[in-house]
Design an enzyme around this catalytic site. Structure first.
Site, PDB file in Angstrom:
ATOM      1  N   ARG A  81       7.131 -20.466  15.393  1.00  0.00           N
ATOM      2  CA  ARG A  81       7.256 -19.007  15.449  1.00  0.00           C
ATOM      3  C   ARG A  81       8.124 -18.473  14.314  1.00  0.00           C
ATOM      4  O   ARG A  81       8.295 -17.257  14.212  1.00  0.00           O
ATOM      5  CB  ARG A  81       7.913 -18.607  16.780  1.00  0.00           C
ATOM      6  CG  ARG A  81       6.933 -18.195  17.881  1.00  0.00           C
ATOM      7  CD  ARG A  81       7.771 -17.976  19.126  1.00  0.00           C
ATOM      8  NE  ARG A  81       7.230 -17.064  20.080  1.00  0.00           N
ATOM      9  CZ  ARG A  81       6.590 -17.444  21.199  1.00  0.00           C
ATOM     10  NH1 ARG A  81       6.351 -18.706  21.434  1.00  0.00           N
ATOM     11  NH2 ARG A  81       6.189 -16.547  22.064  1.00  0.00           N
ATOM     12  N   ARG A  99      -1.419  -8.971  33.414  1.00  0.00           N
ATOM     13  CA  ARG A  99      -1.016 -10.329  33.785  1.00  0.00           C
ATOM     14  C   ARG A  99       0.182 -10.272  34.739  1.00  0.00           C
ATOM     15  O   ARG A  99       0.245 -10.993  35.720  1.00  0.00           O
ATOM     16  CB  ARG A  99      -0.646 -11.125  32.514  1.00  0.00           C
ATOM     17  CG  ARG A  99      -0.137 -12.530  32.778  1.00  0.00           C
ATOM     18  CD  ARG A  99      -0.124 -13.361  31.506  1.00  0.00           C
ATOM     19  NE  ARG A  99       1.114 -13.202  30.740  1.00  0.00           N
ATOM     20  CZ  ARG A  99       1.312 -13.720  29.519  1.00  0.00           C
ATOM     21  NH1 ARG A  99       0.358 -14.392  28.922  1.00  0.00           N
ATOM     22  NH2 ARG A  99       2.459 -13.546  28.896  1.00  0.00           N
ATOM     23  N   ARG A 134       6.273 -13.093  35.211  1.00  0.00           N
ATOM     24  CA  ARG A 134       7.278 -13.757  34.379  1.00  0.00           C
ATOM     25  C   ARG A 134       8.366 -12.744  34.069  1.00  0.00           C
ATOM     26  O   ARG A 134       8.091 -11.554  33.939  1.00  0.00           O
ATOM     27  CB  ARG A 134       6.635 -14.187  33.056  1.00  0.00           C
ATOM     28  CG  ARG A 134       5.961 -15.510  33.121  1.00  0.00           C
ATOM     29  CD  ARG A 134       5.149 -15.800  31.881  1.00  0.00           C
ATOM     30  NE  ARG A 134       5.817 -15.509  30.608  1.00  0.00           N
ATOM     31  CZ  ARG A 134       5.307 -15.832  29.421  1.00  0.00           C
ATOM     32  NH1 ARG A 134       4.139 -16.445  29.346  1.00  0.00           N
ATOM     33  NH2 ARG A 134       5.940 -15.545  28.319  1.00  0.00           N
ATOM     34  N   ARG A 180       9.056  -8.497  22.028  1.00  0.00           N
ATOM     35  CA  ARG A 180       8.365  -9.719  21.598  1.00  0.00           C
ATOM     36  C   ARG A 180       7.378  -9.423  20.476  1.00  0.00           C
ATOM     37  O   ARG A 180       7.218 -10.209  19.555  1.00  0.00           O
ATOM     38  CB  ARG A 180       7.647 -10.367  22.801  1.00  0.00           C
ATOM     39  CG  ARG A 180       8.626 -11.062  23.752  1.00  0.00           C
ATOM     40  CD  ARG A 180       8.093 -11.215  25.150  1.00  0.00           C
ATOM     41  NE  ARG A 180       6.949 -12.107  25.242  1.00  0.00           N
ATOM     42  CZ  ARG A 180       6.106 -12.126  26.276  1.00  0.00           C
ATOM     43  NH1 ARG A 180       6.273 -11.295  27.288  1.00  0.00           N
ATOM     44  NH2 ARG A 180       5.120 -12.967  26.293  1.00  0.00           N
TER      45      ARG A 180
END
Ligand code: AMP
Length: 192
Positions: free
Chosen positions: A88, A127, A136, A147
């Protein structure tokens, strides 16, 4: 085959990695999953990672590189693996290159699953709403925006490193899930 699945959060990397794992019998190495397992187990890596992950920021390179380094030594990685969520940062990519070089091997292909930002936000919120065990901790709009910003600033710039090696395959991640898989298999079948 040694592969990297590359793309923004919510692009469907996890779903496609599982399908790639099954079709080519590769180990699926998700640094996000490994870090979440460390958080649940309460290890020192987990303790270091938890707050950072909840905020949508990047866990330090030495931590993630260490986790991957240990993992690729395991027997099930011998015939290949698919990395999901790693590298990343540029420094993770360099470290990965060095660790593979030491083993006399290299990444064969980078599959770049690209998706527009507004579609990503919609998908992650869906999600979160549908997750059976509850969402999550980092699947909410504020963290997702963080993010995405991290992806744009630190992760996307890693792509030219692999483009320079001529191993990047672009895939339209906005197509239906099965169509994305079909495109990916079309790219990877000839490489096995
Ligand atoms: P993921 O499941 O891939 O979306 O990852 C969830 C979170 O874990 C990320 O938002 C980061 O906080 C952390 N993480 C996972 N992989 C990495 C990585 N390669 N480098 C730094 N942080 C990571």
């Amino acid at each position: 085959m040694k592969l990297i699945l590359f793309g923004p959060p919510g692009a469907g990397k996890g779903t496609q990695a599982a399908r790639i794992e099954a079709r080519y019998n590769l180990a699926h190495l998700s640094t996000g999953d490994m870090l979440r397992a460390a958080v649940r187990a309460g290890t020192s890596v987990g303790l270091q990672a938890k707050e950072i992950m909840d905020a949508g920021r990047l866990v330090p390179d030495d931590v993630t590189v260490g986790v991957v380094k240990d993992r690729i030594e395991r027997d099930d990685c011998h015939d290949g693996f698919v990395l999901d969520g790693f590298p990343r940062t540029f420094s993770q990519a360099k470290a990965l290159d060095a660790m593979l070089h030491e083993k006399g091997t290299r990444i064969d292909a980078v599959v770049f699953i690209d998706v527009d930002d507004d579609v990503l936000v919609e998908r992650i919120l869906k999600r979160a709403a549908e997750s059976p065990g509850g969402p999550r901790a980092d699947d909410n709009e504020a963290t997702l925006r963080a993010r995405l910003a991290v992806y744009r600033e630190h992760t996307k710039p890693v792509l030219p490193f692999y483009e320079g090696q001529g191993i990047v395959h672009h895939v339209d991640g906005m197509a239906p899930i099965d169509a994305v898989s079909t495109t990916i298999f079309g790219v990877l079948d000839p490489l096995r």
